[in-house]
Design a protein around this motif. Structure first.
Motif, mmCIF file in Angstrom:
data_model
loop_
_atom_site.group_PDB
_atom_site.id
_atom_site.type_symbol
_atom_site.label_atom_id
_atom_site.label_comp_id
_atom_site.label_asym_id
_atom_site.label_seq_id
_atom_site.Cartn_x
_atom_site.Cartn_y
_atom_site.Cartn_z
ATOM 1 N N ALA A 185 48.696 79.154 -2.564
ATOM 2 C CA ALA A 185 48.268 79.570 -1.094
ATOM 3 C C ALA A 185 47.193 81.257 -1.328
ATOM 4 C CB ALA A 185 49.330 80.471 -0.908
ATOM 5 N N GLN A 186 47.430 81.462 -2.001
ATOM 6 C CA GLN A 186 45.329 82.524 -1.904
ATOM 7 C C GLN A 186 44.335 81.589 -2.363
ATOM 8 O OE1 GLN A 186 46.662 84.898 -5.604
ATOM 9 N NE2 GLN A 186 47.330 86.582 -3.967
ATOM 10 N N ALA A 187 43.982 80.921 -2.776
ATOM 11 C CA ALA A 187 43.544 80.026 -3.734
ATOM 12 C C ALA A 187 43.250 78.629 -2.186
ATOM 13 C CB ALA A 187 43.603 78.612 -4.306
ATOM 14 N N VAL A 188 43.887 78.178 -1.451
ATOM 15 C CA VAL A 188 43.647 77.373 -0.172
ATOM 16 C C VAL A 188 42.990 78.139 0.473
ATOM 17 C CG1 VAL A 188 45.063 75.998 1.658
ATOM 18 C CG2 VAL A 188 45.748 76.085 -0.595
ATOM 19 N N GLU A 189 43.856 79.868 1.317
ATOM 20 C CA GLU A 189 43.484 80.471 2.268
ATOM 21 C C GLU A 189 41.818 80.885 1.791
ATOM 22 O OE1 GLU A 189 44.125 85.032 3.755
ATOM 23 O OE2 GLU A 189 45.841 83.648 2.195
ATOM 24 N N ALA A 190 41.653 81.006 0.497
ATOM 25 C CA ALA A 190 40.082 81.539 0.251
ATOM 26 C C ALA A 190 39.189 80.031 0.654
ATOM 27 C CB ALA A 190 39.252 81.565 -1.282
ATOM 28 N N ALA A 191 39.507 79.204 0.097
ATOM 29 C CA ALA A 191 38.902 77.478 0.285
ATOM 30 C C ALA A 191 38.226 77.557 1.863
ATOM 31 C CB ALA A 191 39.388 76.536 -0.387
ATOM 32 N N LEU A 192 39.518 77.931 2.558
ATOM 33 C CA LEU A 192 39.572 77.149 4.240
ATOM 34 C C LEU A 192 37.978 78.208 5.059
ATOM 35 C CD1 LEU A 192 43.260 75.138 4.854
ATOM 36 C CD2 LEU A 192 40.243 74.341 3.996
ATOM 37 N N ASN A 193 38.764 79.781 4.285
ATOM 38 C CA ASN A 193 38.497 80.285 5.702
ATOM 39 C C ASN A 193 36.900 80.817 4.956
ATOM 40 O OD1 ASN A 193 40.948 80.986 6.601
ATOM 41 N ND2 ASN A 193 41.658 82.316 5.849
ATOM 42 N N GLU A 194 36.364 80.483 4.460
ATOM 43 C CA GLU A 194 34.776 80.599 3.600
ATOM 44 C C GLU A 194 34.301 80.012 4.427
ATOM 45 O OE1 GLU A 194 33.946 83.246 1.383
ATOM 46 O OE2 GLU A 194 35.390 84.072 1.329
ATOM 47 N N ASP A 195 32.831 80.642 5.053
ATOM 48 C CA ASP A 195 32.259 79.969 5.855
ATOM 49 C C ASP A 195 31.370 78.870 4.978
ATOM 50 O OD1 ASP A 195 32.927 80.463 8.094
ATOM 51 O OD2 ASP A 195 31.564 81.842 8.287
ATOM 52 N N ASP A 196 31.486 79.253 3.290
ATOM 53 C CA ASP A 196 30.069 78.866 2.534
ATOM 54 C C ASP A 196 30.938 77.189 1.756
ATOM 55 O OD1 ASP A 196 28.867 78.461 -0.131
ATOM 56 O OD2 ASP A 196 29.695 79.990 -0.721
ATOM 57 N N GLU A 197 30.116 76.065 2.409
ATOM 58 C CA GLU A 197 30.710 75.432 1.685
ATOM 59 C C GLU A 197 30.673 74.821 -0.363
ATOM 60 O OE1 GLU A 197 26.207 72.283 0.376
ATOM 61 O OE2 GLU A 197 27.402 72.421 2.558
ATOM 62 N N HIS A 198 30.757 75.850 -0.751
ATOM 63 C CA HIS A 198 31.144 75.769 -1.583
ATOM 64 C C HIS A 198 32.215 76.097 -1.994
ATOM 65 C CE1 HIS A 198 27.512 75.382 -4.041
ATOM 66 N NE2 HIS A 198 26.467 76.360 -3.478
ATOM 67 N N ALA A 199 32.705 77.340 -1.075
ATOM 68 C CA ALA A 199 34.521 77.497 -1.128
ATOM 69 C C ALA A 199 35.017 76.220 -0.865
ATOM 70 C CB ALA A 199 35.012 78.318 -0.538
ATOM 71 N N ALA A 200 34.600 75.188 0.069
ATOM 72 C CA ALA A 200 34.574 74.124 0.082
ATOM 73 C C ALA A 200 35.190 73.444 -0.320
ATOM 74 C CB ALA A 200 34.679 73.073 1.334
ATOM 75 N N MET A 201 34.113 72.628 -1.566
ATOM 76 C CA MET A 201 34.236 71.994 -2.778
ATOM 77 C C MET A 201 35.117 72.936 -3.586
ATOM 78 S SD MET A 201 31.764 69.413 -2.264
ATOM 79 C CE MET A 201 32.054 68.831 -4.456
ATOM 80 N N TYR A 202 35.440 73.831 -3.606
ATOM 81 C CA TYR A 202 36.400 74.227 -5.186
ATOM 82 C C TYR A 202 37.732 73.861 -4.346
ATOM 83 C CZ TYR A 202 32.367 77.820 -7.131
ATOM 84 O OH TYR A 202 31.450 78.365 -7.632
ATOM 85 N N GLY A 203 37.918 73.849 -2.844
ATOM 86 C CA GLY A 203 39.112 73.690 -2.845
ATOM 87 C C GLY A 203 39.270 71.870 -2.756
ATOM 88 N N PHE A 204 38.614 71.425 -2.474
ATOM 89 C CA PHE A 204 38.413 69.243 -2.738
ATOM 90 C C PHE A 204 38.051 69.725 -4.125
ATOM 91 C CE2 PHE A 204 36.601 65.290 -2.549
ATOM 92 C CZ PHE A 204 36.912 64.397 -1.084
ATOM 93 N N ASN A 205 38.087 69.851 -5.226
ATOM 94 C CA ASN A 205 37.841 70.026 -6.419
ATOM 95 C C ASN A 205 38.704 70.174 -7.262
ATOM 96 O OD1 ASN A 205 35.722 68.125 -6.573
ATOM 97 N ND2 ASN A 205 34.236 69.406 -6.693
ATOM 98 N N TYR A 206 39.271 71.827 -7.341
ATOM 99 C CA TYR A 206 39.658 72.249 -7.714
ATOM 100 C C TYR A 206 41.136 72.429 -7.152
ATOM 101 C CZ TYR A 206 36.427 74.173 -10.761
ATOM 102 O OH TYR A 206 34.722 73.570 -11.794
ATOM 103 N N ILE A 207 41.632 71.919 -6.056
ATOM 104 C CA ILE A 207 42.773 72.393 -5.919
ATOM 105 C C ILE A 207 43.531 70.829 -4.997
ATOM 106 C CG2 ILE A 207 44.875 72.763 -4.381
ATOM 107 C CD1 ILE A 207 42.485 75.353 -3.652
ATOM 108 N N ALA A 208 42.852 70.559 -4.431
ATOM 109 C CA ALA A 208 43.780 68.492 -3.950
ATOM 110 C C ALA A 208 43.084 67.705 -4.538
ATOM 111 C CB ALA A 208 42.295 68.677 -2.459
ATOM 112 N N LEU A 209 41.837 67.444 -5.265
ATOM 113 C CA LEU A 209 41.793 66.642 -6.216
ATOM 114 C C LEU A 209 42.673 66.980 -7.666
ATOM 115 C CD1 LEU A 209 38.143 65.241 -5.856
ATOM 116 C CD2 LEU A 209 40.232 63.561 -5.343
ATOM 117 N N HIS A 210 42.760 67.647 -8.277
ATOM 118 C CA HIS A 210 43.405 68.307 -9.428
ATOM 119 C C HIS A 210 44.521 68.139 -9.350
ATOM 120 C CE1 HIS A 210 43.500 70.698 -12.899
ATOM 121 N NE2 HIS A 210 43.061 69.897 -13.540
ATOM 122 N N ASP A 211 45.155 68.419 -8.604
ATOM 123 C CA ASP A 211 46.578 69.309 -7.847
ATOM 124 C C ASP A 211 47.367 67.338 -8.265
ATOM 125 O OD1 ASP A 211 46.586 71.675 -7.770
ATOM 126 O OD2 ASP A 211 47.067 71.295 -5.478
#
Length: 147
Positions: free
Chosen positions: A94-120
């Motif tokens: 939940a914390q990681a998802v919040e960080a990935a979604l609440n950052e304006d930085d596209e790197h945060a979104a990529m971390y969310g996509f790669n290290y959470i969505a795809l990796h899970d």
């Protein structure tokens, strides 16, 4: 430099994160505690190891979105009971998802996509295979929920 797919929006990312959240919860729902240390083969992770590994990935997202560099392999959860690992997975994800979604930085979104969505999703598939090996009657389609 990582760049997110231009058509990828936070709504798409949130949808992917929500879907893999459901899958990761469903694959462990009702998992027999007696099988937590079972492996598909000698080189595979057990479900217990997988849960701790997922938590490390969520920690990596948090560290990286805060501008740090995660030290892979340094993460450990002292209480490796099934209940605690599930609790830690839920809280850290939940914390990681919040960080990935609440950052304006596209790197945060990529971390969310790669290290959470795809990796899970990758590890869901491994646990599905193990569950089917241990119990061929288990309904693998349960990971998709009901609509």
């Amino acid at each position: 430099m990582c760049t997110i797919i231009p058509a990828m929006s936070h709504e798409h990312l949130k949808y992917a994160l929500d879907q893999t959240k459901m899958q990761i919860e469903k694959v462990f729902e009702g998992f027999p505690e007696a099988d937590l240390d079972a492996k598909l083969h000698d080189g595979a992770m057990s479900p217990r190891e997988t849960l701790e590994h997922l938590c490390e990935c969520y920690q990596a997202v948090l560290t990286d979105t805060e501008g740090g560099k995660h030290d892979w392999g340094s993460f450990s959860i002292a209480d490796k009971s099934f209940a605690n690992l599930l609790k830690q997975r839920d809280a850290m994800r939940a914390q990681a998802v919040e960080a990935a979604l609440n950052e304006d930085d596209e790197h945060a979104a990529m971390y969310g996509f790669n290290y959470i969505a795809l990796h899970d999703a990758y590890h869901v598939g491994q646990i599905v295979q193990l569950r089917l090996k241990l119990n061929p009657d288990w309904n693998a389609y349960e990971i998709y929920g009901s609509e």
